[in-house]
Design a protein around this motif. Structure first.
Motif, PDB file in Angstrom:
ATOM      1  N   MET A   1      58.596 214.950 -42.765  1.00  0.00           N
ATOM      2  CA  MET A   1      57.388 214.189 -43.058  1.00  0.00           C
ATOM      3  C   MET A   1      57.146 213.192 -41.921  1.00  0.00           C
ATOM      4  O   MET A   1      58.077 212.630 -41.366  1.00  0.00           O
ATOM      5  CB  MET A   1      57.543 213.440 -44.384  1.00  0.00           C
ATOM      6  CG  MET A   1      56.324 212.650 -44.720  1.00  0.00           C
ATOM      7  SD  MET A   1      56.359 211.674 -46.238  1.00  0.00           S
ATOM      8  CE  MET A   1      57.643 212.359 -47.196  1.00  0.00           C
ATOM      9  N   ILE A   2      55.891 212.967 -41.615  1.00  0.00           N
ATOM     10  CA  ILE A   2      55.522 212.014 -40.575  1.00  0.00           C
ATOM     11  C   ILE A   2      55.679 210.603 -41.125  1.00  0.00           C
ATOM     12  O   ILE A   2      55.217 210.297 -42.226  1.00  0.00           O
ATOM     13  CB  ILE A   2      54.081 212.271 -40.101  1.00  0.00           C
ATOM     14  CG1 ILE A   2      54.032 213.636 -39.434  1.00  0.00           C
ATOM     15  CG2 ILE A   2      53.597 211.181 -39.179  1.00  0.00           C
ATOM     16  CD1 ILE A   2      52.692 214.056 -38.961  1.00  0.00           C
ATOM     17  N   THR A   3      56.355 209.744 -40.353  1.00  0.00           N
ATOM     18  CA  THR A   3      56.623 208.377 -40.791  1.00  0.00           C
ATOM     19  C   THR A   3      56.149 207.386 -39.745  1.00  0.00           C
ATOM     20  O   THR A   3      56.386 207.580 -38.555  1.00  0.00           O
ATOM     21  CB  THR A   3      58.137 208.182 -41.041  1.00  0.00           C
ATOM     22  OG1 THR A   3      58.562 209.138 -42.016  1.00  0.00           O
ATOM     23  CG2 THR A   3      58.440 206.785 -41.544  1.00  0.00           C
ATOM     24  N   PHE A   4      55.498 206.317 -40.221  1.00  0.00           N
ATOM     25  CA  PHE A   4      55.029 205.241 -39.360  1.00  0.00           C
ATOM     26  C   PHE A   4      55.716 203.946 -39.759  1.00  0.00           C
ATOM     27  O   PHE A   4      56.233 203.826 -40.854  1.00  0.00           O
ATOM     28  CB  PHE A   4      53.504 205.076 -39.489  1.00  0.00           C
ATOM     29  CG  PHE A   4      52.747 206.290 -39.037  1.00  0.00           C
ATOM     30  CD1 PHE A   4      52.381 206.439 -37.708  1.00  0.00           C
ATOM     31  CD2 PHE A   4      52.413 207.291 -39.931  1.00  0.00           C
ATOM     32  CE1 PHE A   4      51.688 207.563 -37.284  1.00  0.00           C
ATOM     33  CE2 PHE A   4      51.715 208.414 -39.516  1.00  0.00           C
ATOM     34  CZ  PHE A   4      51.350 208.551 -38.188  1.00  0.00           C
ATOM     35  N   GLY A   5      55.695 202.980 -38.864  1.00  0.00           N
ATOM     36  CA  GLY A   5      56.329 201.694 -39.120  1.00  0.00           C
ATOM     37  C   GLY A   5      57.804 201.767 -38.790  1.00  0.00           C
ATOM     38  O   GLY A   5      58.339 202.836 -38.486  1.00  0.00           O
ATOM     39  N   GLU A   6      58.434 200.623 -38.817  1.00  0.00           N
ATOM     40  CA  GLU A   6      59.854 200.549 -38.486  1.00  0.00           C
ATOM     41  C   GLU A   6      60.631 199.993 -39.668  1.00  0.00           C
ATOM     42  O   GLU A   6      60.188 199.051 -40.324  1.00  0.00           O
ATOM     43  CB  GLU A   6      60.062 199.670 -37.251  1.00  0.00           C
ATOM     44  CG  GLU A   6      59.378 200.261 -36.037  1.00  0.00           C
ATOM     45  CD  GLU A   6      59.874 199.667 -34.742  1.00  0.00           C
ATOM     46  OE1 GLU A   6      60.929 198.998 -34.747  1.00  0.00           O
ATOM     47  OE2 GLU A   6      59.200 199.884 -33.732  1.00  0.00           O
ATOM     48  N   ALA A  79      52.043 211.680 -45.451  1.00  0.00           N
ATOM     49  CA  ALA A  79      52.690 210.839 -44.447  1.00  0.00           C
ATOM     50  C   ALA A  79      53.108 209.537 -45.121  1.00  0.00           C
ATOM     51  O   ALA A  79      52.619 209.208 -46.199  1.00  0.00           O
ATOM     52  CB  ALA A  79      51.741 210.559 -43.283  1.00  0.00           C
ATOM     53  N   GLN A  80      54.004 208.815 -44.460  1.00  0.00           N
ATOM     54  CA  GLN A  80      54.467 207.563 -45.053  1.00  0.00           C
ATOM     55  C   GLN A  80      54.492 206.457 -44.006  1.00  0.00           C
ATOM     56  O   GLN A  80      54.476 206.723 -42.809  1.00  0.00           O
ATOM     57  CB  GLN A  80      55.844 207.739 -45.690  1.00  0.00           C
ATOM     58  CG  GLN A  80      56.921 208.193 -44.731  1.00  0.00           C
ATOM     59  CD  GLN A  80      58.228 208.522 -45.455  1.00  0.00           C
ATOM     60  OE1 GLN A  80      58.270 208.689 -46.658  1.00  0.00           O
ATOM     61  NE2 GLN A  80      59.303 208.613 -44.687  1.00  0.00           N
ATOM     62  N   ARG A  81      54.537 205.219 -44.505  1.00  0.00           N
ATOM     63  CA  ARG A  81      54.564 204.066 -43.612  1.00  0.00           C
ATOM     64  C   ARG A  81      55.410 202.963 -44.218  1.00  0.00           C
ATOM     65  O   ARG A  81      55.224 202.583 -45.383  1.00  0.00           O
ATOM     66  CB  ARG A  81      53.152 203.535 -43.381  1.00  0.00           C
ATOM     67  CG  ARG A  81      53.157 202.286 -42.512  1.00  0.00           C
ATOM     68  CD  ARG A  81      51.765 201.732 -42.266  1.00  0.00           C
ATOM     69  NE  ARG A  81      51.866 200.597 -41.372  1.00  0.00           N
ATOM     70  CZ  ARG A  81      51.198 199.456 -41.546  1.00  0.00           C
ATOM     71  NH1 ARG A  81      50.378 199.314 -42.541  1.00  0.00           N
ATOM     72  NH2 ARG A  81      51.351 198.460 -40.696  1.00  0.00           N
ATOM     73  N   TYR A  82      56.324 202.424 -43.416  1.00  0.00           N
ATOM     74  CA  TYR A  82      57.086 201.236 -43.792  1.00  0.00           C
ATOM     75  C   TYR A  82      56.255 200.022 -43.406  1.00  0.00           C
ATOM     76  O   TYR A  82      55.767 199.937 -42.270  1.00  0.00           O
ATOM     77  CB  TYR A  82      58.421 201.188 -43.049  1.00  0.00           C
ATOM     78  CG  TYR A  82      59.418 202.208 -43.536  1.00  0.00           C
ATOM     79  CD1 TYR A  82      60.242 201.928 -44.624  1.00  0.00           C
ATOM     80  CD2 TYR A  82      59.543 203.441 -42.909  1.00  0.00           C
ATOM     81  CE1 TYR A  82      61.161 202.862 -45.076  1.00  0.00           C
ATOM     82  CE2 TYR A  82      60.456 204.380 -43.359  1.00  0.00           C
ATOM     83  CZ  TYR A  82      61.256 204.087 -44.443  1.00  0.00           C
ATOM     84  OH  TYR A  82      62.159 205.015 -44.895  1.00  0.00           O
ATOM     85  N   PHE A 130      43.679 200.030 -41.863  1.00  0.00           N
ATOM     86  CA  PHE A 130      44.827 199.123 -41.831  1.00  0.00           C
ATOM     87  C   PHE A 130      46.148 199.879 -41.717  1.00  0.00           C
ATOM     88  O   PHE A 130      47.055 199.464 -41.012  1.00  0.00           O
ATOM     89  CB  PHE A 130      44.817 198.249 -43.097  1.00  0.00           C
ATOM     90  CG  PHE A 130      45.969 197.296 -43.179  1.00  0.00           C
ATOM     91  CD1 PHE A 130      46.019 196.182 -42.357  1.00  0.00           C
ATOM     92  CD2 PHE A 130      47.013 197.524 -44.063  1.00  0.00           C
ATOM     93  CE1 PHE A 130      47.092 195.290 -42.420  1.00  0.00           C
ATOM     94  CE2 PHE A 130      48.085 196.641 -44.144  1.00  0.00           C
ATOM     95  CZ  PHE A 130      48.124 195.525 -43.309  1.00  0.00           C
ATOM     96  N   HIS A 131      46.270 200.990 -42.432  1.00  0.00           N
ATOM     97  CA  HIS A 131      47.526 201.744 -42.453  1.00  0.00           C
ATOM     98  C   HIS A 131      47.496 202.889 -41.447  1.00  0.00           C
ATOM     99  O   HIS A 131      46.570 203.699 -41.450  1.00  0.00           O
ATOM    100  CB  HIS A 131      47.801 202.315 -43.855  1.00  0.00           C
ATOM    101  CG  HIS A 131      48.180 201.289 -44.864  1.00  0.00           C
ATOM    102  ND1 HIS A 131      49.289 200.497 -44.740  1.00  0.00           N
ATOM    103  CD2 HIS A 131      47.586 200.929 -46.035  1.00  0.00           C
ATOM    104  CE1 HIS A 131      49.380 199.692 -45.782  1.00  0.00           C
ATOM    105  NE2 HIS A 131      48.352 199.928 -46.574  1.00  0.00           N
ATOM    106  N   GLU A 132      48.539 202.951 -40.632  1.00  0.00           N
ATOM    107  CA  GLU A 132      48.641 204.008 -39.611  1.00  0.00           C
ATOM    108  C   GLU A 132      48.661 205.400 -40.225  1.00  0.00           C
ATOM    109  O   GLU A 132      48.111 206.338 -39.646  1.00  0.00           O
ATOM    110  CB  GLU A 132      49.906 203.819 -38.781  1.00  0.00           C
ATOM    111  CG  GLU A 132      49.905 202.567 -37.933  1.00  0.00           C
ATOM    112  CD  GLU A 132      51.296 202.268 -37.412  1.00  0.00           C
ATOM    113  OE1 GLU A 132      51.543 202.517 -36.224  1.00  0.00           O
ATOM    114  OE2 GLU A 132      52.131 201.794 -38.223  1.00  0.00           O
ATOM    115  N   HIS A 133      49.304 205.558 -41.377  1.00  0.00           N
ATOM    116  CA  HIS A 133      49.360 206.893 -41.968  1.00  0.00           C
ATOM    117  C   HIS A 133      47.981 207.329 -42.480  1.00  0.00           C
ATOM    118  O   HIS A 133      47.685 208.513 -42.524  1.00  0.00           O
ATOM    119  CB  HIS A 133      50.465 207.024 -43.025  1.00  0.00           C
ATOM    120  CG  HIS A 133      50.331 206.199 -44.260  1.00  0.00           C
ATOM    121  ND1 HIS A 133      49.956 204.879 -44.270  1.00  0.00           N
ATOM    122  CD2 HIS A 133      50.546 206.517 -45.561  1.00  0.00           C
ATOM    123  CE1 HIS A 133      49.953 204.420 -45.514  1.00  0.00           C
ATOM    124  NE2 HIS A 133      50.306 205.403 -46.310  1.00  0.00           N
TER     125      HIS A 133
END
Length: 151
Positions: A1-6, A79-82, A130-133
């Motif tokens: 899965m594609i993930t954004f954020g750290e 996709a997901q984002r931290y 606002f959210h990269e995903h």
């Protein structure tokens, strides 16, 4: 899965699955975005509640945010984002399920008064989200549309 954020070490993240609709106008040059009271832009949709299906979630969110009945369409991706939410003072792992969607009718006034429907040019919308995903999902949707139009 594609993930954004750290991922920040030592931080516990709350999983926040949500369903989002990518809604274009007829010419496919404008997209529906939700502007919140703090000036941030999001795709229509939101968090799954209880045992809701993806369709039920998107229909409920459409009524709450837009006062519109939404019809879920083809799958775009996941996709997901931290991220850290200033509003909630909490760390989240946002897990987005993205679909094409259409406005199928009106449902009255939106429940969430600080949410405004805005029709935005697609290129600008990619940068405004606002959210990269969510930006990723919009870009993927644009590629899918381009491929379908060539067929």
């Amino acid at each position: 899965m594609i993930t954004f954020g750290e991922i920040e070490l030592g931080v516990s993240y709350t999983l926040r699955p949500g369903v989002y609709g990518i809604i274009f106008n007829e010419q496919k040059n404008l997209i529906a975005l939700i502007e919140t009271g703090d000036g941030k832009y999001f795709l229509p949709g939101g968090g799954l509640e209880g045992s809701e299906s993806h369709k039920e979630c998107l229909v409920r969110e459409g009524i709450e945010e837009m006062g519109s009945l939404l019809e879920i369409g083809e799958w775009i991706g996941k996709a997901q984002r931290y991220f850290y939410s200033e509003k909630d003072s909490e760390y989240y792992l946002g897990e987005g399920y993205f679909y094409f969607a259409e406005i199928a009718g009106e449902a009255g006034e939106p429940v969430e008064a600080d949410h405004q429907l805005r029709w935005v040019e697609t290129g600008a919308a990619v940068k405004m989200l606002f959210h990269e995903h969510q930006s990723w999902a919009l870009q993927k949707a644009l590629v899918l549309i381009e491929k379908n139009e060539e067929i």
